[in-house]
Design a protein around this motif. Structure first.
Motif: not given
Length: 289
Positions: A106-110, A112-116, A130-139, A145-147
């Motif tokens: 899932d990390i790689l898919n984001f 690569r193409s921004g997939d969630l 959070q572990y890999y510090s990927i700010g754009p994915l966290l945002d 949902q559910p966050l």
């Protein structure tokens, strides 16, 4: 060979003879190199990575482009594969990351193409982001949902004084009682009330005047602690008692604790005039196995 004793004096041109200190220096054992010296003697060269990078993440295999791993500069992956750090490889030459690889796809898919990820994996992927510090994915994850709902829920719980402390108290009391009685479950009483002031239905018209125009002695009469194990409240929000009960049960369940609850009545303590406490009392049943 010239032997110089401690009693003889050396005379003449200093270049014609060797001093004792010079002799000691010439025959001195070579010092064992320190770790710092060894590091200086053998500097690590920048690590070179191929354009297509094979990965071993906790025993799961992935393949991706180097540019994908470096997509966002301020991430751990970009730093790891920048060439400034040494990444070990496994027996097959794959670069090894010592992390559970379940959600790395899932990390790689984001990247690569921004997939969630699907909703049922959002929380787990958020933890990896959070572990890999990927700010754009966290945002992005925080806005779905559910966050997103969790942020609203936490804003409500922020109104609860000592909410987390009360959860810990519920767990500790239930554990102690179960151990003392050698039982599978334990019961305790929990009060959950939204209003600080008590109300009786037939005296609601008189409530406001009493609330804002009461003497100090009357205020003390209204100060009351129900005879329960834990008490939640009061708070000022649209969310009601049932919403807070849902939060309590949800947070206990997230910690692997099985809990059932039911209302067993109200606190009937008499306070002043026709006013009684009337706060609802719930029985919580914690099952341990």
């Amino acid at each position: 060979m010239v032997v110089v004793t401690g009693q003889n004096k050396v005379s003449g041109d200093p270049d014609d003879a060797m001093s004792s200190s010079d002799a000691e220096d010439d025959f001195q054992e070579p010092a064992t190199p320190t770790a710092t010296q060894a590091g200086q003697a053998l500097p690590l060269l920048p690590q070179q990575f191929p354009e297509v990078v094979p990965l071993n993440v906790g025993g799961m295999y992935f393949t991706t482009r180097l540019s994908t791993l470096r997509r966002y500069e301020d991430t751990m992956l970009a730093a790891m594969f920048s060439g400034r750090h040494y990444i070990p490889t496994d027996a097959e030459g794959r670069y090894f990351i010592d992390r559970d690889g379940t959600y790395f796809g899932d990390i790689l898919n984001f990247l690569r193409s921004g997939d969630l990820p699907p909703r049922d994996r959002v929380r787990a992927v958020y933890k990896e982001a959070q572990y890999y510090s990927i700010g754009p994915l966290l945002d992005n994850l925080e806005d779905i949902q559910p966050l997103k709902g969790e942020k609203v829920r936490q804003a409500f719980l922020g109104l609860m004084p000592y909410y987390k402390d009360h959860l810990e108290r519920i767990i500790e009391i239930a554990k102690l009682r179960a151990m003392q009685r050698k039982a599978r479950f334990a019961k305790l009483k929990v009060c959950v009330f939204k209003e600080e002031m008590p109300i009786t239905p037939y005296e609601c018209p008189h409530f406001n005047s009493l609330r804002f125009e009461r003497s100090e002695s009357e205020t003390k009469l209204f100060e009351h602690h129900c005879e329960v194990d834990v008490s939640f409240g009061p708070w000022e929000a649209v969310a009601d008692v049932y919403d807070l009960l849902h939060c309590i049960v949800t947070d206990l369940s997230d910690r692997g604790i099985t809990v059932d609850h039911q209302c067993i009545g109200v606190c009937d303590k008499h306070l002043i005039n026709h006013y009684y406490c009337k706060r609802p009392i719930y029985e919580f049943k914690i099952t341990w196995w």
